[in-house]
Design an enzyme around this catalytic site. Structure first.
Site, PDB file in Angstrom:
ATOM      1  N   CYS B  52       0.627 -11.236   1.884  1.00 53.64           N
ATOM      2  CA  CYS B  52       1.083 -10.967   0.522  1.00 53.64           C
ATOM      3  C   CYS B  52       1.067 -12.251  -0.313  1.00 53.64           C
ATOM      4  CB  CYS B  52       2.499 -10.387   0.562  1.00 53.64           C
ATOM      5  SG  CYS B  52       3.299 -10.371  -1.062  1.00 53.64           S
ATOM      6  N   CYS B  55       4.846 -13.358  -1.287  1.00 54.91           N
ATOM      7  CA  CYS B  55       5.881 -13.748  -0.327  1.00 54.91           C
ATOM      8  C   CYS B  55       6.080 -15.271  -0.327  1.00 54.91           C
ATOM      9  CB  CYS B  55       5.496 -13.262   1.081  1.00 54.91           C
ATOM     10  SG  CYS B  55       6.017 -11.562   1.424  1.00 54.91           S
ATOM     11  N   HIS B 122       9.860  -8.858   1.115  1.00 57.17           N
ATOM     12  CA  HIS B 122       8.684  -8.074   0.751  1.00 57.17           C
ATOM     13  C   HIS B 122       8.992  -6.582   0.642  1.00 57.17           C
ATOM     14  CE1 HIS B 122       4.340  -7.363   0.530  1.00 57.17           C
ATOM     15  NE2 HIS B 122       4.462  -6.417   1.434  1.00 57.17           N
ATOM     16  N   ASN B 162       5.674  -2.332 -13.051  1.00 51.83           N
ATOM     17  CA  ASN B 162       4.896  -1.209 -12.545  1.00 51.83           C
ATOM     18  C   ASN B 162       5.256  -1.046 -11.089  1.00 51.83           C
ATOM     19  OD1 ASN B 162       3.415  -0.786 -14.939  1.00 51.83           O
ATOM     20  ND2 ASN B 162       1.976  -2.411 -14.399  1.00 51.83           N
ATOM     21  N   SER B 170      -0.382  -3.255  -7.673  1.00 52.26           N
ATOM     22  CA  SER B 170      -1.324  -3.585  -6.609  1.00 52.26           C
ATOM     23  C   SER B 170      -0.649  -4.304  -5.448  1.00 52.26           C
ATOM     24  CB  SER B 170      -2.476  -4.422  -7.162  1.00 52.26           C
ATOM     25  OG  SER B 170      -1.984  -5.583  -7.784  1.00 52.26           O
ATOM     26  N   HIS B 173       5.354  -5.951  -3.031  1.00 49.41           N
ATOM     27  CA  HIS B 173       6.414  -6.970  -3.108  1.00 49.41           C
ATOM     28  C   HIS B 173       7.140  -6.780  -4.444  1.00 49.41           C
ATOM     29  CE1 HIS B 173       7.972 -10.923  -1.606  1.00 49.41           C
ATOM     30  NE2 HIS B 173       8.560 -10.797  -2.782  1.00 49.41           N
ATOM     31  N   HIS B 175       8.442  -6.940  -7.835  1.00 45.10           N
ATOM     32  CA  HIS B 175       8.214  -7.910  -8.924  1.00 45.10           C
ATOM     33  C   HIS B 175       8.064  -7.197 -10.248  1.00 45.10           C
ATOM     34  CE1 HIS B 175       4.067  -6.540  -8.217  1.00 45.10           C
ATOM     35  NE2 HIS B 175       3.729  -7.082  -9.386  1.00 45.10           N
ATOM     36  N   GLN B 177       6.705  -8.124 -14.535  1.00 46.79           N
ATOM     37  CA  GLN B 177       5.884  -9.045 -15.313  1.00 46.79           C
ATOM     38  C   GLN B 177       6.510  -9.285 -16.670  1.00 46.79           C
ATOM     39  OE1 GLN B 177       1.586  -8.593 -15.301  1.00 46.79           O
ATOM     40  NE2 GLN B 177       1.742  -6.885 -13.867  1.00 46.79           N
ATOM     41  N   HIS B 290      13.298  -3.082 -24.110  1.00 47.20           N
ATOM     42  CA  HIS B 290      13.056  -3.284 -25.541  1.00 47.20           C
ATOM     43  C   HIS B 290      14.275  -3.960 -26.156  1.00 47.20           C
ATOM     44  CE1 HIS B 290       9.663  -0.070 -25.995  1.00 47.20           C
ATOM     45  NE2 HIS B 290       9.214  -1.236 -25.587  1.00 47.20           N
ATOM     46  N   GLU B 328      -3.131  15.755 -23.735  1.00 46.72           N
ATOM     47  CA  GLU B 328      -2.234  14.666 -24.062  1.00 46.72           C
ATOM     48  C   GLU B 328      -2.959  13.524 -24.782  1.00 46.72           C
ATOM     49  OE1 GLU B 328      -2.340  16.396 -21.338  1.00 46.72           O
ATOM     50  OE2 GLU B 328      -0.320  17.068 -20.913  1.00 46.72           O
TER      51      GLU B 328
HETATM   52  O1  LIG Z   1      -1.369  -7.214 -13.896  1.00 52.31           O
HETATM   53  P1  LIG Z   1      -1.475  -6.188 -12.813  1.00 52.31           P
HETATM   54  O2  LIG Z   1      -0.133  -5.824 -12.222  1.00 52.31           O
HETATM   55  O3  LIG Z   1      -2.458  -6.541 -11.757  1.00 52.31           O
HETATM   56  O4  LIG Z   1      -2.045  -4.877 -13.553  1.00 52.31           O
HETATM   57  C1  LIG Z   1      -1.337  -3.721 -13.858  1.00 52.31           C
HETATM   58  O5  LIG Z   1      -0.506  -3.867 -14.994  1.00 52.31           O
HETATM   59  C2  LIG Z   1      -1.175  -4.170 -16.232  1.00 52.31           C
HETATM   60  C3  LIG Z   1      -0.133  -4.188 -17.324  1.00 52.31           C
HETATM   61  O6  LIG Z   1       0.539  -2.962 -17.450  1.00 52.31           O
HETATM   62  C4  LIG Z   1      -2.276  -3.155 -16.530  1.00 52.31           C
HETATM   63  O7  LIG Z   1      -3.003  -3.597 -17.657  1.00 52.31           O
HETATM   64  C5  LIG Z   1      -3.218  -3.003 -15.339  1.00 52.31           C
HETATM   65  O8  LIG Z   1      -4.175  -2.009 -15.612  1.00 52.31           O
HETATM   66  C6  LIG Z   1      -2.390  -2.656 -14.104  1.00 52.31           C
HETATM   67  O9  LIG Z   1      -3.198  -2.484 -12.976  1.00 52.31           O
HETATM   68  O1  LIG Z   2      -4.066  22.954 -17.184  1.00 56.07           O
HETATM   69  P1  LIG Z   2      -4.507  22.150 -16.016  1.00 56.07           P
HETATM   70  O2  LIG Z   2      -5.955  21.814 -16.006  1.00 56.07           O
HETATM   71  O3  LIG Z   2      -4.061  22.690 -14.695  1.00 56.07           O
HETATM   72  O4  LIG Z   2      -3.705  20.755 -16.183  1.00 56.07           O
HETATM   73  C1  LIG Z   2      -4.245  19.536 -16.571  1.00 56.07           C
HETATM   74  O5  LIG Z   2      -4.478  19.452 -17.965  1.00 56.07           O
HETATM   75  C2  LIG Z   2      -3.338  19.582 -18.817  1.00 56.07           C
HETATM   76  C3  LIG Z   2      -3.769  19.362 -20.244  1.00 56.07           C
HETATM   77  O6  LIG Z   2      -4.360  18.108 -20.438  1.00 56.07           O
HETATM   78  C4  LIG Z   2      -2.243  18.584 -18.426  1.00 56.07           C
HETATM   79  O7  LIG Z   2      -1.074  18.857 -19.167  1.00 56.07           O
HETATM   80  C5  LIG Z   2      -1.932  18.669 -16.926  1.00 56.07           C
HETATM   81  O8  LIG Z   2      -0.992  17.662 -16.581  1.00 56.07           O
HETATM   82  C6  LIG Z   2      -3.238  18.478 -16.147  1.00 56.07           C
HETATM   83  O9  LIG Z   2      -3.006  18.539 -14.757  1.00 56.07           O
END
Ligand SMILES: O=P(O)(O)O[C@H]1O[C@H](CO)[C@@H](O)[C@H](O)[C@H]1O
Ligand SMILES: O=P(O)(O)O[C@H]1O[C@H](CO)[C@@H](O)[C@H](O)[C@H]1O
Lengths: 357, 357
Positions: B52, B55, B122, B162, B170, B173, B175, B177, B290, B328
């Site tokens: 890691c 770590c 970890h 995240n 990814s 551990h 953490h 950001q 926020h 969405e």
């Molecule tokens: O910087 P990381 O942890 O590798 O990356 C993660 O967080 C970022 C910020 O939300 C995103 O832009 C990346 O797509 C995600 O994989």
């Molecule tokens: O209606 P479906 O194909 O089962 O569902 C998919 O599309 C929808 C509309 O974008 C989303 O709300 C669902 O989360 C997604 O799984």
């Protein structure tokens, strides 16, 4: 100090269609990835799957049976997000004494949802369908637009396709959905508001003007024909996001000529073929059409400029996707490679699908 | 016709903080799922992983070595999205003759990004850390806020975590950001704009008023203590989305008392414990704080009301997530279970982590 380098320096780009910003960090393309791997799609499906609830002749989840359809086929979604009939509801008008009504606004929403199967064949996708077959899909979209216009009081019809498991698609049988509602939903509503302000200020269409700049610059154009351009928008969020833009100011599907509809079928095929050829996999995406409401009011018909958005998640190979998560959800969308770099990659790819070579 | 039923009829709810709408389809909760299955997180990690890069004592991807840290530890992100120094850039002011400058707006963005390890261990996460240990994380956030305020000219500092592979994390551990930029990013900027309009119109804080309604209704409150409330916002998008809201109008971490910071640590622990207990899995989410910009201008400090958002994707069990995809992305966020149903579920869950029983 040296000059600003768009391929190396972090910057924000403005999206005039949604009135929002995105953060571009081009130096970050070299970041290694140790996170979740997507399953690469395997192309070994049969043309008929006895367990698929979309294949011809099969039973759906509700027990209803699909006809033995031979072209496209649509039916009302068995798990529709909106329904034809329910009581009406609107939050009572807020008065200053009532904090609750001021902050808790609700609208009841009626509507109808459809599933459209692109083909009776379980194992095809838009890029491997023929242009005439894609043309039939476009005809079905157009027919449904006119039908809902004639037969329902609803306002807006959103056509979209979720393709691939990583984009929430639960059945590989080629299909899209149509959700039709009493109101113009958030995203197209934002676009109409931007088109309206732009038109008021500049007496011209934002997307017509945008297209004129892109056509002069060429650096973000992936492919074009007489009626349409496919480009990576200057303000793209997803790594290989594209937009198919009508070259003329046409409001909606029924207003296109036969030739234009053929050109649309053709550019959809070529763009999705390039997508598949990028990482030699069936490329996941969500895509959808933005056009005039089926029951436009005021200036909406005049403002509308037909386009399609493609939002594909893959970043670097068939199994590595971009996550729009922490910073993106809490603060601002962020991308690594630039729109120009993405367009370059797509432009140089073959127009013939890798499975057909 | 019968009365409108919030638990059964489709409706749109308004989000006054982001000035946007979401579609709620409560009758759709029974929809079966045949799509992508998430990997359930396995809780069998060792407390130290020699591979890691977070770590203590280990080498990072750049070759640099972590100290043998014993509490929290932060360092500049090796793949930072923004950098301390680069040339400046702003699109020249648009004049009506120049369509390109009008539509292609760009701002260069400097800043700095950090990774904060919550613990040398970890295999822990916030819900299984002790309140005093979470308190140390909150102290680190506060120290970094004050340090960036004192030592940089940057404007806004976004703390986010995240958690879980399905939310783009990814490395398990524990953490978070910190991305610190020259500008207030899109989402907090929208919030400031809503807080500003509300304050101008009602001479009061939108979030203080919102909290007063929620405290009276109780139906969306998951848990509370003297200083904070954790609730499912009326306008939640993610199935089990929550917000931790300060009970008093406090702008940012450094303005909290010791007692309030302890209460924040405690409510974070209990909320994330309930999340884990919901599906007996280490619950993935993106969360973030926020608060006031580190260098506020005008009314920004006065408007800011400290809160945290949690955006968790799981919908029905450890392996079935909600996808915010086609409709969405193209039209409007959509959810199935109501905010009240989600709050009910979370409220009744145990406060003791399932692994500790
Ligand atoms: O910087 P990381 O942890 O590798 O990356 C993660 O967080 C970022 C910020 O939300 C995103 O832009 C990346 O797509 C995600 O994989
Ligand atoms: O209606 P479906 O194909 O089962 O569902 C998919 O599309 C929808 C509309 O974008 C989303 O709300 C669902 O989360 C997604 O799984």
């Amino acid at each position: 100090m040296s000059e600003f380098d768009f391929n190396n320096n972090s910057h924000r780009r403005y999206n005039p269609l949604l009135d929002s910003w995105i953060l571009v960090s081009p130096h970050r393309t070299q970041r290694p990835w140790q996170g979740q791997q997507e399953k690469a799609s395997t192309d070994s499906l049969a043309s008929y799957d006895p367990k698929c609830y979309l294949c011809p002749g099969n039973a759906r989840m509700t027990g209803e049976q699909n006809p033995r359809y031979e072209s496209t086929y649509y039916f009302v979604n068995d798990f529709a997000a909106v329904k034809l009939d329910q009581p009406d509801y609107v939050t009572p008008e807020a008065d200053k004494e009532n904090i609750k009504n001021r902050l808790f606004k609700v609208q009841g929403t009626k509507g109808t949802c459809f599933v459209i199967c692109f083909s009776p064949k379980h194992n095809v996708t838009l890029p491997v369908m023929s242009v005439p077959d894609i043309r039939v899909v476009i005809n079905t979209w157009t027919d449904l637009y006119l039908k809902l216009q004639a037969e329902t009081p609803f306002k807006y019809m959103q056509i979209f396709e979720n393709k691939g498991a990583s984009m929430g698609c639960s059945n590989p049988h080629p299909h899209c959905q149509v959700w039709c509602t009493e109101n113009v939903p958030t995203e197209p509503a934002k676009e109409f508001s931007s088109l309206r302000s732009y038109s008021a200020e500049h007496d011209s269409c934002l997307l017509c003007d945008y297209l004129s700049v892109e056509s002069a610059e060429k650096s973000r154009i992936v492919i074009e024909n007489d009626s349409f351009v496919a480009l990576v928008p200057f303000w793209a969020v997803w790594p290989f996001e594209t937009m198919i833009l009508a070259k003329s100011h046409v409001a909606s599907l029924p207003s296109f000529s036969e030739i234009q509809k053929n050109d649309l079928a053709s550019i959809v095929k070529t763009l999705t073929t390039k997508y598949d050829n990028l990482f030699l996999t069936s490329f996941p995406y969500s895509m959808g059409l933005h056009q005039a409401p089926i029951h436009p009011v005021g200036d909406e018909y005049e403002l509308a400029h037909f386009h399609m958005h493609f939002y594909p998640p893959l970043l670097r190979g068939a199994t590595v996707r971009k996550f729009l998560v922490g910073y993106e959800l809490l603060a601002e969308p962020q991308r690594d490679l630039t729109a120009e770099q993405a367009a370059d990659r797509l432009r140089t790819l073959d127009d013939v699908h890798y499975s057909e070579k």
